[in-house]
Design a protein around this motif. Structure first.
Motif, PDB file in Angstrom:
ATOM      1  N   ARG A  11       0.862  -1.185   0.000  1.00  0.00           N
ATOM      2  CA  ARG A  11       0.000   0.000   0.000  1.00  0.00           C
ATOM      3  C   ARG A  11       0.892   1.226   0.000  1.00  0.00           C
ATOM      4  NH1 ARG A  11      -5.420  -0.383   2.633  1.00  0.00           N
ATOM      5  NH2 ARG A  11      -4.869   1.715   3.244  1.00  0.00           N
ATOM      6  N   CYS A  12       0.445   2.271  -0.673  1.00  0.00           N
ATOM      7  CA  CYS A  12       1.242   3.491  -0.732  1.00  0.00           C
ATOM      8  C   CYS A  12       0.329   4.706  -0.834  1.00  0.00           C
ATOM      9  CB  CYS A  12       2.204   3.445  -1.915  1.00  0.00           C
ATOM     10  SG  CYS A  12       1.383   3.455  -3.513  1.00  0.00           S
ATOM     11  N   ARG A  13       0.902   5.855  -0.515  1.00  0.00           N
ATOM     12  CA  ARG A  13       0.197   7.127  -0.652  1.00  0.00           C
ATOM     13  C   ARG A  13       0.765   7.850  -1.865  1.00  0.00           C
ATOM     14  NH1 ARG A  13      -2.552   9.699   3.164  1.00  0.00           N
ATOM     15  NH2 ARG A  13      -1.471   8.518   4.771  1.00  0.00           N
ATOM     16  N   ILE A  14      -0.089   8.368  -2.717  1.00  0.00           N
ATOM     17  CA  ILE A  14       0.344   9.091  -3.909  1.00  0.00           C
ATOM     18  C   ILE A  14       0.757  10.497  -3.503  1.00  0.00           C
ATOM     19  CG2 ILE A  14      -0.368  10.010  -6.148  1.00  0.00           C
ATOM     20  CD1 ILE A  14      -2.199   7.560  -6.391  1.00  0.00           C
ATOM     21  N   LEU A  15       2.005  10.860  -3.817  1.00  0.00           N
ATOM     22  CA  LEU A  15       2.529  12.180  -3.462  1.00  0.00           C
ATOM     23  C   LEU A  15       2.374  13.190  -4.589  1.00  0.00           C
ATOM     24  CD1 LEU A  15       5.796  11.229  -1.570  1.00  0.00           C
ATOM     25  CD2 LEU A  15       3.575  11.844  -0.616  1.00  0.00           C
ATOM     26  N   SER A  16       2.672  12.781  -5.817  1.00  0.00           N
ATOM     27  CA  SER A  16       2.522  13.736  -6.926  1.00  0.00           C
ATOM     28  C   SER A  16       2.178  13.014  -8.217  1.00  0.00           C
ATOM     29  CB  SER A  16       3.789  14.569  -7.104  1.00  0.00           C
ATOM     30  OG  SER A  16       4.774  13.867  -7.808  1.00  0.00           O
ATOM     31  N   ILE A  17       1.316  13.670  -9.002  1.00  0.00           N
ATOM     32  CA  ILE A  17       0.936  13.192 -10.329  1.00  0.00           C
ATOM     33  C   ILE A  17       1.448  14.253 -11.302  1.00  0.00           C
ATOM     34  CG2 ILE A  17      -0.974  12.574 -11.833  1.00  0.00           C
ATOM     35  CD1 ILE A  17      -2.539  11.787  -9.315  1.00  0.00           C
ATOM     36  N   PRO A  18       2.215  13.851 -12.328  1.00  0.00           N
ATOM     37  CA  PRO A  18       3.030  14.781 -13.105  1.00  0.00           C
ATOM     38  C   PRO A  18       2.337  15.939 -13.826  1.00  0.00           C
ATOM     39  CG  PRO A  18       2.936  12.654 -14.186  1.00  0.00           C
ATOM     40  CD  PRO A  18       2.306  12.496 -12.850  1.00  0.00           C
ATOM     41  N   SER A  19       1.374  15.675 -14.656  1.00  0.00           N
ATOM     42  CA  SER A  19       0.813  16.744 -15.484  1.00  0.00           C
ATOM     43  C   SER A  19      -0.670  16.961 -15.207  1.00  0.00           C
ATOM     44  CB  SER A  19       1.013  16.416 -16.963  1.00  0.00           C
ATOM     45  OG  SER A  19       0.176  15.345 -17.327  1.00  0.00           O
ATOM     46  N   GLU A  20      -1.168  18.100 -15.643  1.00  0.00           N
ATOM     47  CA  GLU A  20      -2.580  18.420 -15.454  1.00  0.00           C
ATOM     48  C   GLU A  20      -3.489  17.423 -16.176  1.00  0.00           C
ATOM     49  OE1 GLU A  20      -4.048  20.765 -13.537  1.00  0.00           O
ATOM     50  OE2 GLU A  20      -2.035  21.141 -12.767  1.00  0.00           O
ATOM     51  N   LEU A  21      -3.100  17.008 -17.378  1.00  0.00           N
ATOM     52  CA  LEU A  21      -3.911  16.058 -18.147  1.00  0.00           C
ATOM     53  C   LEU A  21      -4.013  14.726 -17.425  1.00  0.00           C
ATOM     54  CD1 LEU A  21      -5.451  15.327 -20.723  1.00  0.00           C
ATOM     55  CD2 LEU A  21      -3.274  14.627 -21.720  1.00  0.00           C
ATOM     56  N   VAL A  22      -2.892  14.217 -16.942  1.00  0.00           N
ATOM     57  CA  VAL A  22      -2.880  12.943 -16.222  1.00  0.00           C
ATOM     58  C   VAL A  22      -3.648  13.079 -14.914  1.00  0.00           C
ATOM     59  CG1 VAL A  22      -1.408  11.246 -15.099  1.00  0.00           C
ATOM     60  CG2 VAL A  22      -0.724  12.232 -17.274  1.00  0.00           C
ATOM     61  N   ARG A  23      -3.478  14.204 -14.230  1.00  0.00           N
ATOM     62  CA  ARG A  23      -4.181  14.438 -12.968  1.00  0.00           C
ATOM     63  C   ARG A  23      -5.688  14.442 -13.193  1.00  0.00           C
ATOM     64  NH1 ARG A  23      -1.647  19.006 -11.208  1.00  0.00           N
ATOM     65  NH2 ARG A  23       0.018  17.689 -10.445  1.00  0.00           N
ATOM     66  N   ALA A  24      -6.150  15.063 -14.276  1.00  0.00           N
ATOM     67  CA  ALA A  24      -7.582  15.103 -14.584  1.00  0.00           C
ATOM     68  C   ALA A  24      -8.118  13.702 -14.858  1.00  0.00           C
ATOM     69  CB  ALA A  24      -7.830  16.011 -15.781  1.00  0.00           C
ATOM     70  N   GLN A  25      -7.362  12.895 -15.603  1.00  0.00           N
ATOM     71  CA  GLN A  25      -7.790  11.528 -15.888  1.00  0.00           C
ATOM     72  C   GLN A  25      -7.839  10.703 -14.596  1.00  0.00           C
ATOM     73  OE1 GLN A  25      -4.856  10.448 -18.784  1.00  0.00           O
ATOM     74  NE2 GLN A  25      -6.196  10.946 -20.496  1.00  0.00           N
ATOM     75  N   ALA A  26      -6.852  10.877 -13.735  1.00  0.00           N
ATOM     76  CA  ALA A  26      -6.818  10.128 -12.481  1.00  0.00           C
ATOM     77  C   ALA A  26      -7.989  10.515 -11.580  1.00  0.00           C
ATOM     78  CB  ALA A  26      -5.491  10.374 -11.769  1.00  0.00           C
ATOM     79  N   LEU A  27      -8.347  11.791 -11.568  1.00  0.00           N
ATOM     80  CA  LEU A  27      -9.476  12.240 -10.745  1.00  0.00           C
ATOM     81  C   LEU A  27     -10.788  11.589 -11.161  1.00  0.00           C
ATOM     82  CD1 LEU A  27      -8.730  16.008 -10.190  1.00  0.00           C
ATOM     83  CD2 LEU A  27      -8.853  14.214  -8.464  1.00  0.00           C
ATOM     84  N   ARG A  28     -10.925  11.286 -12.439  1.00  0.00           N
ATOM     85  CA  ARG A  28     -12.139  10.604 -12.912  1.00  0.00           C
ATOM     86  C   ARG A  28     -12.288   9.232 -12.274  1.00  0.00           C
ATOM     87  NH1 ARG A  28     -10.578  12.250 -18.652  1.00  0.00           N
ATOM     88  NH2 ARG A  28     -11.316  14.379 -18.692  1.00  0.00           N
ATOM     89  N   PHE A  29     -11.164   8.604 -11.937  1.00  0.00           N
ATOM     90  CA  PHE A  29     -11.186   7.299 -11.286  1.00  0.00           C
ATOM     91  C   PHE A  29     -11.132   7.412  -9.765  1.00  0.00           C
ATOM     92  CE2 PHE A  29      -9.283   6.147 -15.446  1.00  0.00           C
ATOM     93  CZ  PHE A  29     -10.238   5.243 -15.843  1.00  0.00           C
ATOM     94  N   GLY A  30     -11.122   8.637  -9.234  1.00  0.00           N
ATOM     95  CA  GLY A  30     -11.064   8.834  -7.795  1.00  0.00           C
ATOM     96  C   GLY A  30      -9.663   8.738  -7.229  1.00  0.00           C
ATOM     97  N   ILE A  31      -8.661   8.878  -8.094  1.00  0.00           N
ATOM     98  CA  ILE A  31      -7.264   8.827  -7.655  1.00  0.00           C
ATOM     99  C   ILE A  31      -6.719  10.248  -7.664  1.00  0.00           C
ATOM    100  CG2 ILE A  31      -4.970   7.908  -8.143  1.00  0.00           C
ATOM    101  CD1 ILE A  31      -6.991   5.735  -7.486  1.00  0.00           C
ATOM    102  N   ALA A  32      -6.233  10.707  -6.526  1.00  0.00           N
ATOM    103  CA  ALA A  32      -5.665  12.050  -6.415  1.00  0.00           C
ATOM    104  C   ALA A  32      -4.454  11.999  -5.503  1.00  0.00           C
ATOM    105  CB  ALA A  32      -6.705  13.010  -5.857  1.00  0.00           C
ATOM    106  N   GLU A  33      -3.721  13.091  -5.480  1.00  0.00           N
ATOM    107  CA  GLU A  33      -2.574  13.174  -4.578  1.00  0.00           C
ATOM    108  C   GLU A  33      -3.082  13.056  -3.144  1.00  0.00           C
ATOM    109  OE1 GLU A  33      -0.929  16.872  -5.844  1.00  0.00           O
ATOM    110  OE2 GLU A  33       0.045  15.971  -7.569  1.00  0.00           O
TER     111      GLU A  33
END
Length: 73
Positions: A11-33
């Motif tokens: 298990r791990c905690r996400i510290l940073s997601i590189p770009s705005e585009l990737v961050r937006a896609q991850a948020l759709r799946f409920g994954i955020a920093e």
């Protein structure tokens, strides 16, 4: 450490997601920093499969190499 270096079951905690585009896609799946996720599978020369709230998401190896995570929980 980066997401591609996780081992199955860790298990791990996400510290940073590189770009705005990737961050937006991850948020759709409920994954955020700051989210805690579990590594389900690391496919050799393939994607990293993570899970959160009984949902599994495959993340390409190149992208997983860019996502910073914090150790095991």
């Amino acid at each position: 450490m980066t997401l591609d270096r996780m081992k199955r079951g860790q298990r791990c905690r996400i510290l940073s997601i590189p770009s705005e585009l990737v961050r937006a896609q991850a948020l759709r799946f409920g994954i955020a920093e700051g989210e805690v996720v579990t590594c389900c599978e690391v496919v050799p020369a393939g994607p990293v499969v993570i899970s959160k709230n009984r949902q599994e998401i495959a993340i390409g190896r190149g992208l997983a190499r860019q996502i910073e995570v914090e150790g095991s929980f």
